[in-house]
Design an enzyme around this catalytic site. Sequence first.
Site, PDB file in Angstrom:
ATOM      1  N   VAL A 276      35.800  46.522  31.933  1.00 43.08           N
ATOM      2  CA  VAL A 276      36.223  44.512  33.122  1.00 43.08           C
ATOM      3  C   VAL A 276      37.080  43.976  32.454  1.00 43.08           C
ATOM      4  O   VAL A 276      37.813  43.545  31.086  1.00 43.08           O
ATOM      5  CB  VAL A 276      34.561  44.229  32.944  1.00 43.08           C
ATOM      6  CG1 VAL A 276      34.090  45.188  33.475  1.00 43.08           C
ATOM      7  CG2 VAL A 276      34.178  44.128  30.973  1.00 43.08           C
ATOM      8  N   SER A 277      36.610  43.084  33.293  1.00 43.42           N
ATOM      9  CA  SER A 277      38.533  41.333  32.579  1.00 43.42           C
ATOM     10  C   SER A 277      37.818  40.669  31.272  1.00 43.42           C
ATOM     11  O   SER A 277      38.259  40.003  30.413  1.00 43.42           O
ATOM     12  CB  SER A 277      39.372  41.553  34.054  1.00 43.42           C
ATOM     13  OG  SER A 277      39.924  41.970  34.244  1.00 43.42           O
ATOM     14  N   SER A 278      36.282  40.134  31.934  1.00 49.13           N
ATOM     15  CA  SER A 278      35.970  39.272  30.891  1.00 49.13           C
ATOM     16  C   SER A 278      34.671  39.305  30.292  1.00 49.13           C
ATOM     17  O   SER A 278      33.808  40.174  31.268  1.00 49.13           O
ATOM     18  CB  SER A 278      36.176  37.796  31.502  1.00 49.13           C
ATOM     19  OG  SER A 278      35.769  37.740  32.161  1.00 49.13           O
TER      20      SER A 278
ATOM     21  N   GLN B 139      31.932  39.430  32.281  1.00 48.57           N
ATOM     22  CA  GLN B 139      30.863  40.832  33.300  1.00 48.57           C
ATOM     23  C   GLN B 139      30.711  42.095  32.908  1.00 48.57           C
ATOM     24  O   GLN B 139      30.308  42.829  33.187  1.00 48.57           O
ATOM     25  CB  GLN B 139      32.862  41.343  34.194  1.00 48.57           C
ATOM     26  CG  GLN B 139      33.443  40.535  34.545  1.00 48.57           C
ATOM     27  CD  GLN B 139      34.615  40.686  35.521  1.00 48.57           C
ATOM     28  OE1 GLN B 139      35.558  40.810  34.370  1.00 48.57           O
ATOM     29  NE2 GLN B 139      34.809  40.430  36.291  1.00 48.57           N
TER      30      GLN B 139
ATOM     31  N   GLU C 286      38.806  38.125  38.942  1.00 46.70           N
ATOM     32  CA  GLU C 286      39.408  38.780  38.073  1.00 46.70           C
ATOM     33  C   GLU C 286      40.152  39.076  37.930  1.00 46.70           C
ATOM     34  O   GLU C 286      41.490  39.041  37.684  1.00 46.70           O
ATOM     35  CB  GLU C 286      38.634  39.954  38.049  1.00 46.70           C
ATOM     36  CG  GLU C 286      39.146  41.575  37.816  1.00 46.70           C
ATOM     37  CD  GLU C 286      38.332  42.651  37.354  1.00 46.70           C
ATOM     38  OE1 GLU C 286      39.031  43.890  37.014  1.00 46.70           O
ATOM     39  OE2 GLU C 286      36.849  42.523  37.656  1.00 46.70           O
TER      40      GLU C 286
END
Length: 216
Positions: free
Chosen positions: A78-80, A83, A178
Site C-alpha cells: 500500500v502507499s501509506s 492504508q 493514493e
Amino acid sequence: MASNKQLPKYLSIGQASKYLNIAIPTLRLWERKGIIKPIRTAGNQRRYTPQMLDDALAGKKPAKPVSKDKLIIGYCRVSSAGQKNDLKRQIAVVTNFCEMQGKPFKIISDIGSGLNYHKKGLKELIHLICTQQCSQVVVNYQDRLVRFGFELIEDICQENDVEITVINQTKAESSNEELVDDVLSVITVYSAKLYGKRSHHNEKIIKTNQELFKDR
C-alpha cells in the site's frame, strides 16, 4: 586436462577453465548452448564439479538438477501507513492463495509509493528472484507490485524461470488519495532536481500542485 586427484569438490570458472584447458568465454558459451549447467552459489557465482566437466568433454548431456521446493513469494503493498487495513486484506487474500498451492511460501509487504523502487520489501523480492530462491511471485493486483515497469519485473522473472501470478486481473480500484500521492512524488522528485530541494521555486511548485490535486 588436469588430474582429478587433489582437486576441490567444486571449481570456480577459472579453475574449470584450467582443468579443461579451454578459455573462460568458451565455458560460458557451453552454458548458453546447454552443454554444461554449472551450480550457482548464493552469490550467483558459477561452480563446477570435475565429473560435470568430464561429462561435458565426453558429450554427455548435463544431468537435470534434483528438484527442491523453492519459495512462493506473496507480495503486498500500500502507499501509506493510513492504508494498513487494506494491507491486511491484501495479505489475507494472497496468503489464502499461496496456501492453496501446497508449497512453502513467504509473504513480503511494503508501505510506499508504487513509483519507489528502493523499498525494502521490493528489493528483497528482486534478490530472491535473481538468486533463484523462488518459483512464483503472487500479487493481488498488478499495480501492487509496481505502478509502472511491471513488464521489466516480468522480464527479470522470466530470465530466472519464475512465474508471476496476478490474482485479480481486473484493474485495482486505487483510492484517489493514493494516485495523488504517487503523482505528487514524481513532481516533487523532478522539481527538486531542477530547482533544488530548498529553493523557493521548488516549494511553490509542490504547494501549488498539492492544492490543485486537493480540489479533485
